[in-house]
Design a protein around this motif. Sequence first.
Motif, PDB file in Angstrom:
ATOM      1  N   ASP A 252      56.468   9.061  -5.579  1.00 55.38           N
ATOM      2  CA  ASP A 252      56.454   7.750  -5.380  1.00 55.38           C
ATOM      3  C   ASP A 252      56.996   7.635  -4.044  1.00 55.38           C
ATOM      4  OD1 ASP A 252      55.731   5.155  -6.527  1.00 55.38           O
ATOM      5  OD2 ASP A 252      57.590   4.733  -6.650  1.00 55.38           O
ATOM      6  N   ALA A 253      57.903   8.323  -3.511  1.00 51.94           N
ATOM      7  CA  ALA A 253      58.507   8.040  -1.994  1.00 51.94           C
ATOM      8  C   ALA A 253      57.529   8.510  -1.053  1.00 51.94           C
ATOM      9  CB  ALA A 253      59.695   9.138  -1.943  1.00 51.94           C
ATOM     10  N   ALA A 254      56.598   9.526  -1.312  1.00 51.10           N
ATOM     11  CA  ALA A 254      55.476   9.860  -0.451  1.00 51.10           C
ATOM     12  C   ALA A 254      54.323   9.120  -0.269  1.00 51.10           C
ATOM     13  CB  ALA A 254      55.088  11.434  -0.756  1.00 51.10           C
ATOM     14  N   LEU A 255      53.883   8.476  -1.788  1.00 51.83           N
ATOM     15  CA  LEU A 255      52.750   7.810  -1.704  1.00 51.83           C
ATOM     16  C   LEU A 255      53.023   6.087  -0.891  1.00 51.83           C
ATOM     17  CD1 LEU A 255      51.216   9.026  -4.813  1.00 51.83           C
ATOM     18  CD2 LEU A 255      50.382   9.354  -2.609  1.00 51.83           C
ATOM     19  N   VAL A 256      54.142   5.680  -1.358  1.00 47.77           N
ATOM     20  CA  VAL A 256      54.456   4.400  -0.981  1.00 47.77           C
ATOM     21  C   VAL A 256      55.125   4.205   0.519  1.00 47.77           C
ATOM     22  CG1 VAL A 256      55.954   2.302  -1.712  1.00 47.77           C
ATOM     23  CG2 VAL A 256      55.191   3.919  -3.419  1.00 47.77           C
ATOM     24  N   GLY A 257      54.554   3.265   1.288  1.00 43.31           N
ATOM     25  CA  GLY A 257      55.213   3.188   2.706  1.00 43.31           C
ATOM     26  C   GLY A 257      56.752   2.788   2.905  1.00 43.31           C
ATOM     27  N   GLY A 258      57.301   2.627   1.777  1.00 41.59           N
ATOM     28  CA  GLY A 258      58.884   2.465   2.000  1.00 41.59           C
ATOM     29  C   GLY A 258      59.306   1.255   0.731  1.00 41.59           C
ATOM     30  N   PRO A 259      60.549   1.284   0.467  1.00 39.67           N
ATOM     31  CA  PRO A 259      60.894   0.613  -0.603  1.00 39.67           C
ATOM     32  C   PRO A 259      60.219  -0.691  -0.706  1.00 39.67           C
ATOM     33  CG  PRO A 259      62.977   1.631   0.860  1.00 39.67           C
ATOM     34  CD  PRO A 259      61.453   1.624   1.337  1.00 39.67           C
ATOM     35  N   PRO A 260      60.178  -1.342  -1.943  1.00 40.98           N
ATOM     36  CA  PRO A 260      60.751  -0.760  -2.999  1.00 40.98           C
ATOM     37  C   PRO A 260      59.907   0.320  -3.819  1.00 40.98           C
ATOM     38  CG  PRO A 260      59.745  -3.173  -3.646  1.00 40.98           C
ATOM     39  CD  PRO A 260      59.844  -2.791  -2.132  1.00 40.98           C
ATOM     40  N   PHE A 261      60.381   1.382  -4.262  1.00 41.94           N
ATOM     41  CA  PHE A 261      59.683   2.296  -5.061  1.00 41.94           C
ATOM     42  C   PHE A 261      59.810   1.974  -6.592  1.00 41.94           C
ATOM     43  CE2 PHE A 261      61.866   4.645  -1.658  1.00 41.94           C
ATOM     44  CZ  PHE A 261      60.978   4.811  -0.782  1.00 41.94           C
ATOM     45  N   THR A 262      58.441   2.442  -7.629  1.00 42.98           N
ATOM     46  CA  THR A 262      58.511   2.061  -8.604  1.00 42.98           C
ATOM     47  C   THR A 262      59.445   3.167  -9.332  1.00 42.98           C
ATOM     48  OG1 THR A 262      56.068   1.395  -8.653  1.00 42.98           O
ATOM     49  CG2 THR A 262      56.993   2.374 -10.685  1.00 42.98           C
ATOM     50  N   TYR A 263      59.198   4.482  -9.086  1.00 41.18           N
ATOM     51  CA  TYR A 263      60.270   5.350  -9.663  1.00 41.18           C
ATOM     52  C   TYR A 263      61.116   5.761  -8.659  1.00 41.18           C
ATOM     53  CZ  TYR A 263      56.574   5.714 -13.144  1.00 41.18           C
ATOM     54  OH  TYR A 263      55.594   5.376 -14.097  1.00 41.18           O
ATOM     55  N   ARG A 264      62.517   6.053  -9.062  1.00 44.19           N
ATOM     56  CA  ARG A 264      63.568   6.553  -8.149  1.00 44.19           C
ATOM     57  C   ARG A 264      64.431   7.464  -9.050  1.00 44.19           C
ATOM     58  NH1 ARG A 264      66.486   2.703  -4.102  1.00 44.19           N
ATOM     59  NH2 ARG A 264      66.548   4.723  -3.076  1.00 44.19           N
ATOM     60  N   PHE A 265      65.017   8.563  -8.202  1.00 44.03           N
ATOM     61  CA  PHE A 265      66.082   9.387  -8.887  1.00 44.03           C
ATOM     62  C   PHE A 265      67.146   9.313  -8.007  1.00 44.03           C
ATOM     63  CE2 PHE A 265      68.053  12.963 -10.189  1.00 44.03           C
ATOM     64  CZ  PHE A 265      67.975  13.168 -11.467  1.00 44.03           C
ATOM     65  N   ASP A 266      68.653   9.030  -8.472  1.00 45.63           N
ATOM     66  CA  ASP A 266      69.666   9.199  -7.800  1.00 45.63           C
ATOM     67  C   ASP A 266      70.671  10.256  -8.252  1.00 45.63           C
ATOM     68  OD1 ASP A 266      72.039   8.551  -6.287  1.00 45.63           O
ATOM     69  OD2 ASP A 266      71.912   6.506  -6.421  1.00 45.63           O
ATOM     70  N   GLY A 267      70.656  11.437  -7.467  1.00 44.36           N
ATOM     71  CA  GLY A 267      71.487  12.480  -8.008  1.00 44.36           C
ATOM     72  C   GLY A 267      73.018  12.022  -7.639  1.00 44.36           C
ATOM     73  N   ARG A 268      73.116  11.059  -7.074  1.00 43.74           N
ATOM     74  CA  ARG A 268      74.622  10.804  -6.898  1.00 43.74           C
ATOM     75  C   ARG A 268      74.821   9.224  -7.152  1.00 43.74           C
ATOM     76  NH1 ARG A 268      73.499  12.002  -0.447  1.00 43.74           N
ATOM     77  NH2 ARG A 268      71.867  10.634  -0.930  1.00 43.74           N
ATOM     78  N   TRP A 269      74.517   8.921  -8.547  1.00 44.43           N
ATOM     79  CA  TRP A 269      74.683   7.699  -9.020  1.00 44.43           C
ATOM     80  C   TRP A 269      75.911   7.436  -9.412  1.00 44.43           C
ATOM     81  CZ3 TRP A 269      75.056   5.313 -14.507  1.00 44.43           C
ATOM     82  CH2 TRP A 269      74.663   4.105 -14.319  1.00 44.43           C
TER      83      TRP A 269
ATOM     84  N   MET B 231      62.951   3.208 -13.502  1.00 40.45           N
ATOM     85  CA  MET B 231      61.634   2.860 -13.285  1.00 40.45           C
ATOM     86  C   MET B 231      61.468   1.270 -12.949  1.00 40.45           C
ATOM     87  SD  MET B 231      58.716   1.102 -14.175  1.00 40.45           S
ATOM     88  CE  MET B 231      58.707   1.079 -15.936  1.00 40.45           C
ATOM     89  N   ASP B 232      60.748   0.679 -12.049  1.00 43.22           N
ATOM     90  CA  ASP B 232      60.858  -0.743 -12.177  1.00 43.22           C
ATOM     91  C   ASP B 232      59.503  -1.180 -11.448  1.00 43.22           C
ATOM     92  OD1 ASP B 232      61.052  -3.495 -11.460  1.00 43.22           O
ATOM     93  OD2 ASP B 232      63.183  -3.215 -10.976  1.00 43.22           O
ATOM     94  N   ASN B 233      58.596  -1.766 -12.121  1.00 38.46           N
ATOM     95  CA  ASN B 233      57.271  -1.998 -11.859  1.00 38.46           C
ATOM     96  C   ASN B 233      57.246  -3.434 -10.960  1.00 38.46           C
ATOM     97  OD1 ASN B 233      57.242  -3.902 -13.884  1.00 38.46           O
ATOM     98  ND2 ASN B 233      55.626  -3.261 -14.981  1.00 38.46           N
ATOM     99  N   GLY B 234      58.241  -4.076 -11.026  1.00 32.36           N
ATOM    100  CA  GLY B 234      58.260  -5.345 -10.052  1.00 32.36           C
ATOM    101  C   GLY B 234      57.884  -6.466 -10.579  1.00 32.36           C
ATOM    102  N   ALA B 235      57.388  -6.155 -12.080  1.00 30.74           N
ATOM    103  CA  ALA B 235      56.962  -7.436 -12.920  1.00 30.74           C
ATOM    104  C   ALA B 235      57.938  -7.674 -14.127  1.00 30.74           C
ATOM    105  CB  ALA B 235      55.453  -7.023 -13.436  1.00 30.74           C
ATOM    106  N   GLY B 236      58.942  -7.158 -14.213  1.00 30.62           N
ATOM    107  CA  GLY B 236      59.836  -7.403 -15.152  1.00 30.62           C
ATOM    108  C   GLY B 236      59.993  -6.319 -16.050  1.00 30.62           C
ATOM    109  N   ASP B 237      59.446  -5.229 -15.808  1.00 31.38           N
ATOM    110  CA  ASP B 237      59.783  -4.150 -16.928  1.00 31.38           C
ATOM    111  C   ASP B 237      60.384  -2.708 -16.192  1.00 31.38           C
ATOM    112  OD1 ASP B 237      57.617  -5.509 -18.701  1.00 31.38           O
ATOM    113  OD2 ASP B 237      56.249  -5.013 -17.216  1.00 31.38           O
ATOM    114  N   GLN B 238      61.138  -2.164 -17.017  1.00 25.80           N
ATOM    115  CA  GLN B 238      61.977  -1.296 -16.536  1.00 25.80           C
ATOM    116  C   GLN B 238      62.304  -0.104 -17.351  1.00 25.80           C
ATOM    117  OE1 GLN B 238      65.630  -3.441 -15.773  1.00 25.80           O
ATOM    118  NE2 GLN B 238      64.723  -4.690 -14.102  1.00 25.80           N
ATOM    119  N   TRP B 239      62.874   1.022 -16.842  1.00 25.00           N
ATOM    120  CA  TRP B 239      63.674   1.893 -17.734  1.00 25.00           C
ATOM    121  C   TRP B 239      64.717   2.593 -16.912  1.00 25.00           C
ATOM    122  CZ3 TRP B 239      63.209   6.705 -15.558  1.00 25.00           C
ATOM    123  CH2 TRP B 239      61.856   7.113 -15.349  1.00 25.00           C
TER     124      TRP B 239
END
Length: 222
Positions: free
Chosen positions: A27-44, A53-61
Amino acid sequence: MSVHDVARMLPDPATLRDRCRALAVLDAALVGGPPFTYRFDGRWGPGQELASMDNGAGDQWSIVFAAAGVFVRGFDHESPLSPAGNDSGELWPGLVDTVPEAFAACVREPAFSLDDTLAATVCLWRETGDDRWRHGDVALPADGDDGADFLFGLLTDGTPEAYRDWAEGYYGRPVDLDAVREVFALRPVTPDLLRRLGARRAPEDLAGELARIGYPVRQDPA
């Protein structure tokens, strides 16, 4: 597919973590910049990592990886199981009633909440040392589902081909399957790999996101 099926089809926590990291890198590679659909935070958080995951339409995991195990919550905003879809604003019966104390903080996490209630129509967990994924005693309504199929399909399938098909439909352009396979195999990101993916960002622009994901990077030889 419902939470019952996802519990049978999700891989072990280590494999799930790798799949989440791969989705975030792609996702980071294919998208021009934030917001991303898929993210991973190793320092959460202290000893915690967060895949989301957040599709921007109200659906998340959200998937929390911690020493105690792994907690998964998914939210389909159109599902009849949504707390926003009933007059009481309460979670669907059985969804979180048996969540272990080790994950109680995840159920109360403000970042996962909607009006002080966990935003969830799907909930699973797996404590460290357990040999399977668990879920509550959830009875689905006859007129709808919990959204588990479209929320977690890429994670339960787990193949580069499934991701390629999804990405081509989502981004509306071809995506190189061999390059996707390399990311799913957790091979280091190189400028050449990004070129083959058709990355919308220069390698140096991805450095911060890749560091957050904890994904290996290697410079091409001069």
